[in-house]
Design an enzyme around this catalytic site. Structure first.
Site, PDB file in Angstrom:
ATOM      1  N   ASP A 462      -1.597  -4.724  -6.510  1.00  0.00           N
ATOM      2  CA  ASP A 462      -1.154  -3.753  -5.508  1.00  0.00           C
ATOM      3  C   ASP A 462      -2.309  -2.849  -5.079  1.00  0.00           C
ATOM      4  OD1 ASP A 462       0.658  -2.431  -3.909  1.00  0.00           O
ATOM      5  OD2 ASP A 462       2.101  -2.043  -5.507  1.00  0.00           O
ATOM      6  N   ASP A 530       7.433  -3.603   2.117  1.00  0.00           N
ATOM      7  CA  ASP A 530       8.345  -3.005   1.142  1.00  0.00           C
ATOM      8  C   ASP A 530       9.766  -2.961   1.684  1.00  0.00           C
ATOM      9  OD1 ASP A 530       6.595  -2.623  -0.874  1.00  0.00           O
ATOM     10  OD2 ASP A 530       6.306  -0.488  -0.569  1.00  0.00           O
TER      11      ASP A 530
END
Ligand code: DGJ
Length: 728
Positions: A462, A530
Site C-alpha cells: 500500500d 477503495d
C-alpha cells in the site's frame, strides 16, 4: 518515378544506410522518421501500416515532417521536449543527427537515432521500440552530458508525437480517491491541454498518464482510427497537447519538469521513461486490446498466470485483527472455494500497536497481543484449510508515532527549517526512498517477512500518502527528489523481484493511486479503488479498462450498504460486477446468510471456469455506462474465439424502462455458440438458456435480455446478467 521509389524502398530494406528515411513497423502500424545526417530528426508519420514505397511517397503527397525531439532555444515558440542550461549559461540546444542504429529484439526492433549538439559535446539518443505482435511502438531518450561540467536539465520529456489536425478527440481518465478512472472525453481545440500529476509517490488517483486520441471525430468503441499513449512512469508526469498556428496537435509526454530540474553530471546519462503508443483502426476497443495484450506479455508481472480468488480482511474487520477472526475468515473463504486469504492493515506494532491509522507504520513486527502465534501460525492455518496466505504492508511510509521514526527521524521527507507535513491519521510521513539506507530497510521489510514465512503467497503493498513536503534529508540536489524517489522504489522492487520472482504483489495506493505501466512491471495487479460499490465500480473499471487488462484489476464483492457510498445493491449485482475483473471478496463472511454464501460459492466456482477468458481474453466494450442509456455491457472473448463471457448491468432504475438490444463483438461469425447464464438467481431460466446462435447473429442482431432479475425472494432494482458462451 515508380522506379525511383522502388529503389528508395530497396535501400531502406538494406538497412536505411543511404536514405534519410527510417521505417519502423508492427503488424498493422508504422512509424516513419527522417534522420538526415547533420539535420534535426523528424517524424513524418505514425499510424497505419505503410509499405516502403508508400512511406517514400509521403513527401510527394505533401506531408510535412515535424521535429522528433524538439529542444529549447533555437526553435522559436515550438513546445520543447528537452531544455537545458549548459555550464556557461547557454540555454540552447541544436541537436543534429549523427547516425542511426537498428537492432532486433525478440518482440520486434529497436531503432535509435543518435543526435549531437552542433556545438556542445552533448548527445541524445532517441529510441523507438516496436512490439510487432501487439502493434505498439514506444519511445524514450538517453540524454548524455559529455561536457566537462554539469548541465542542468530543466525539461526532459520522453517523446513527442505530432497528430494531424482534423476532428480529433481525446479520452483521458480523471478522478479522486474512491472515484478513480472516470472517463473524460473532449474535442481537442486550439491552445494547450495539459494532463499532469504532482502527487510524487503515486500518480493515478486524479489524472492518468495515459490518453486515447480519436482521429475521426467523437470516440467510438469499434470504429475509427485511434492512437493510444501511455507514459510508463509511476511518478509525476505531464502530458501536453499544444495546438497553435499549424496543422498539428503537438503531443508531448514525460516526467513533469516542474520543480524538478536535474543536474546531469559530466559523463552521466539520463534515461527517460518509456512512452508507449498504439494505433488501431478498430476504435477505442482496438487500442485497448493492444494495450492489454502488450501489458500482459511485456509490462506487468506474471501477465500469463491466473490470479487466485481471495478474501481481503479490510472491509470485514478493518483494524480489528486477531487470530480467531482471521481463522474464521480463512474458514469462510475456503468453504466458498476461495484460494487465498489476505490479512490487511492492523497486524503489527509492538511499542505502538496499530489499532488505528495514527501510528506504527515502519514497525513491521507482529502485534503479539493480537496474534500471539505470529505470522507463521496464520500461514500454517491457511495451509491447513487448503488456501494460501497474503499480508498487507505499507513499507515506504512511517508515522511520527512509531519506533522507526524515533530511531530514524532523518529517514523521512522533510524540508530543512520546516516542520514535518503529515498525511493520513495526522501522523503519517513518507520515507525518503532516495536514501540507500531507506531502500535497504524497505527491501528488508519484504525480505524478513518472506524469510521467516516463505509460504506467504501474496503481498498487498500500500501507499497511502502523496509527497507533501518537498525535502530530502539525504539528497544534495533537492530538485532531484521526484526522480530519485521513483528510482529508489524501482531499485527496491528489482531486489524484491530478483529474490521473490513468484510472489504475487498488489500495488495499492489508497485505492487506485498506482494504476500505471510504470509500476506494473514489478506488480501483478492494482487495487482499482477503495470504493467497492458495484455501481460506481462499473464506471471506474470501464475507464480503467481503456488501458489496463482485467487481470490487473482487483475487483471485490463487498457488503451493503456499501461502506463508502452507502448504496444497497443485490449480492448478485455485486458478484456480476466483481466477476468482470480479478474476482475477490472484501466482506465479513460471518455476517452473510447461508444463502448468500451459497451464491458466492457458486459464483466462485463459475468464475474459475471463465477465469482464463476474463484474465487472458480480448475485451469488447459494447454499451458504455457513460452513454446515459441506463445500462452497460461488455464481454471477453478467448483468443481462439471458442468461449466468451458477456456482462449486462443495469445502471439506473426507473419504471417502464426500455434498453437497447446489445450487439456482441469479437466472436467468430461462422461459429455457433450455446448460451448459459451464470450466477442465475431467477426462479425460471432465461428463454435463451441452452439455446445456440451463430456468432454472426449475436454480433449483428443480439439477444433479448429480460430487464429485471426475478428471484423467489422478490425483485431487486439492480439487475444484471452474466452469460457464458461456448462454441458448439
Ligand atoms: C488503503 C487501501 O486502499 C485499503 O484497501 C486498505 O488496505 C487500507 N489502506 C488499510 O489501511
Amino acid at each position: 518515378m515508380r522506379k525511383i521509389l522502388v529503389s528508395i524502398a530497396a535501400l531502406l530494406l538494406l538497412g536505411g544506410a543511404v536514405s534519410a528515411q527510417e521505417l519502423l513497423t508492427t503488424g498493422k502500424t508504422s512509424l516513419v522518421l527522417e534522420a538526415k545526417k547533420g539535420k534535426a530528426p523528424k517524424i513524418l508519420h505514425y499510424g497505419s501500416l505503410l509499405t516502403p514505397d508508400e512511406a517514400a511517397s509521403l513527401k510527394d503527397a505533401g506531408w510535412k515532417s515535424q521535429n522528433a525531439y524538439p529542444a529549447y532555444g533555437l526553435a522559436g515558440t515550438e513546445e520543447c521536449a528537452l531544455a537545458v542550461t549548459h555550464a556557461d549559461g547557454n540555454m540552447t540546444l541544436d541537436l543534429r543527427v549523427e547516425g542511426v542504429e537498428r537492432k532486433a529484439w525478440e518482440g520486434g526492433e529497436i531503432l535509435s537515432i543518435l543526435t549531437k549538439d552542433a556545438h556542445y559535446p552533448f548527445t541524445v539518443k532517441i529510441n523507438y521500440k516496436s512490439y510487432k505482435d501487439q502493434d505498439m511502438i514506444s519511445t524514450w531518450t538517453e540524454i548524455t552530458n559529455r561536457e566537462k561540467k554539469t548541465v542542468v536539465l530543466t525539461k526532459y520529456l520522453s517523446g513527442v508525437l505530432p497528430v494531424r489536425v482534423g476532428d480529433v478527440w481525446i479520452s483521458s481518465l480523471y478522478g479522486t480517491w474512491a472515484n478513480e478512472g472516470r472517463v473524460c472525453t473532449e474535442k481537442l481545440t486550439r491552445g494547450y491541454k495539459v494532463i499532469k500529476n504532482i502527487d510524487g509517490a503515486r500518480n493515478s488517483h486524479t489524472s492518468h498518464s495515459e490518453v486515447m486520441i480519436s482521429l475521426d471525430g467523437k470516440p467510438q468503441e469499434s470504429q475509427g482510427r485511434v492512437i493510444g499513449a501511455a507514459l510508463c512512469w509511476g511518478g509525476n508526469y505531464e502530458l501536453v497537447f499544444k495546438t497553435n498556428d499549424d496543422d498539428f496537435h503537438h503531443f508531448l509526454a514525460g516526467i513533469c519538469p516542474e520543480n524538478a530540474q536535474y543536474y546531469l553530471e559530466s559523463k552521466e546519462t539520463f534515461t527517460t521513461p518509456e512512452l508507449a503508443f498504439t494505433y488501431s483502426e478498430e476504435g477505442l476497443g482496438g487500442a485497448s486490446r493492444n494495450f492489454h495484450r502488450w501489458g500482459r506479455k511485456y509490462k506487468m508481472m506474471h501477465g500469463d498466470r491466473e490470479r487466485k480468488v481471495l478474501l481481503n480482511s479490510w472491509e470485514g474487520v478493518y483494524f480489528d485483527i486477531n487470530e480467531e477472526g482471521m481463522a474464521q475468515m480463512m474458514d469462510d473463504i475456503a468453504s466458498m472455494g476461495g484460494e487465498l486469504f489476505v490479512m490487511d492493515d492492523g497486524w503489527f506494532g509492538d511499542k505502538y500497536p496499530r489499532t488505528k491509522d495514527t501510528s506504527s507504520l515502519g514497525d513491521w513486527v507482529v502485534d503479539r497481543k493480537k496474534l500471539p502465534n505470529g505470522i507463521g501460525w496464520l500461514v500454517r492455518t491457511a495451509a491447513d484449510k487448503g488456501i494460501k496466505f497474503g499480508i498487507w504492508i505499507e513499507p515506504e511510509y512511517t508515522n511520527s508515532v512509531s519506533e522507526l521514526y524515533e530511531k530514524h527521524p532523518d529517514w523521512v521527507l522533510k524540508a530543512e527549517n520546516r516542520d514535518l507535513v503529515y498525511g493520513r491519521g495526522g501522523t503519517q510521513l513518507v520515507l525518503d526512498m532516495s536514501n540507500p539506507e531507506v531502500q535497504d530497510f524497505v527491501f528488508k521489510v519484504v525480505d524478513d517477512l518472506m524469510t521467516e514465512n516463505p509460504d506467504i503467497d501474496y503481498i498487498k503493498w500500500d501507499a497511502n500518502m502523496n509527497i507533501r513536503a518537498h525535502g530530502s534529508q539525504y539528497l544534495k540536489r533537492q530538485s532531484h527528489l521526484g526522480v530519485a524517489y521513483m528510482r529508489g522504489l524501482a531499485a527496491v522492487c528489482d531486489r524484491v523481484r530478483a529474490k521473490y520472482p513468484d510472489l504475487t504483489i498488489q500495488a495499492c495506493a489508497s485505492g487506485g493511486g498506482r494504476a500505471n505501466w510504470g509500476i506494473l512491471p514489478w506488480f501483478d495487479e492494482f487495487w482499482v479503488s477503495d470504493n467497492t460499490d458495484a455501481l460506481q465500480r462499473i464506471y471506474m473499471q470501464w475507464g480503467t479498462s481503456y488501458f489496463f487488462p482485467a487481470i490487473a484489476m482487483a475487483s471485490h464483492i463487498s457488503a451493503t450498504p456499501n461502506h463508502t457510498v452507502h448504496r444497497t445493491t443485490s449480492l448478485k449485482y455485486r458478484i456480476d460486477v466483481a466477476m468482470s475483473g480479478r474476482l475477490g471478496m472484501e466482506i465479513q463472511p460471518k455476517n452473510m446468510t447461508e444463502e448468500e454464501k451459497d451464491l458466492c460459492r457458486k459464483a466462485i466456482a463459475q468464475y474459475k471456469q471463465i477465469r482464463p477468458i476474463v484474465q487472458f481474453g480480448d475485451q469488447y466494450r459494447l454499451i458504455s455506462p457513460y452513454d446515459g442509456l441506463g445500462m452497460a455491457s461488455m464481454m471477453y472473448v478467448s483468443p481462439e474465439k471458442d468461449k466468451a463471457v458477456y456482462y449486462w448491468w443495469k445502471i439506473a432504475n426507473f419504471y417502464d424502462e426500455h434498453f437497447p438490444r446489445v450487439r456482441m463483438n469479437g466472436l467468430d461469425p461462422e461459429a455457433v455458440y450455446t448460451i448459459k447464464e451464470l450466477n442465475c438467481i431467477d426462479v425460471k431460466p432465461l428463454a435463451i438458456e441452452g439455446k445456440s446462435f451463430t456468432g454472426r447473429f449475436l454480433m449483428e442482431e443480439g439477444l433479448e435480455i429480460p430487464y429485471v432479475n426475478k428471484p423467489a425472494a422478490g425483485r431487486s432494482d439492480w439487475s444484471s446478467r452474466v452469460l457464458y458462451l461456448e462454441k458448439k
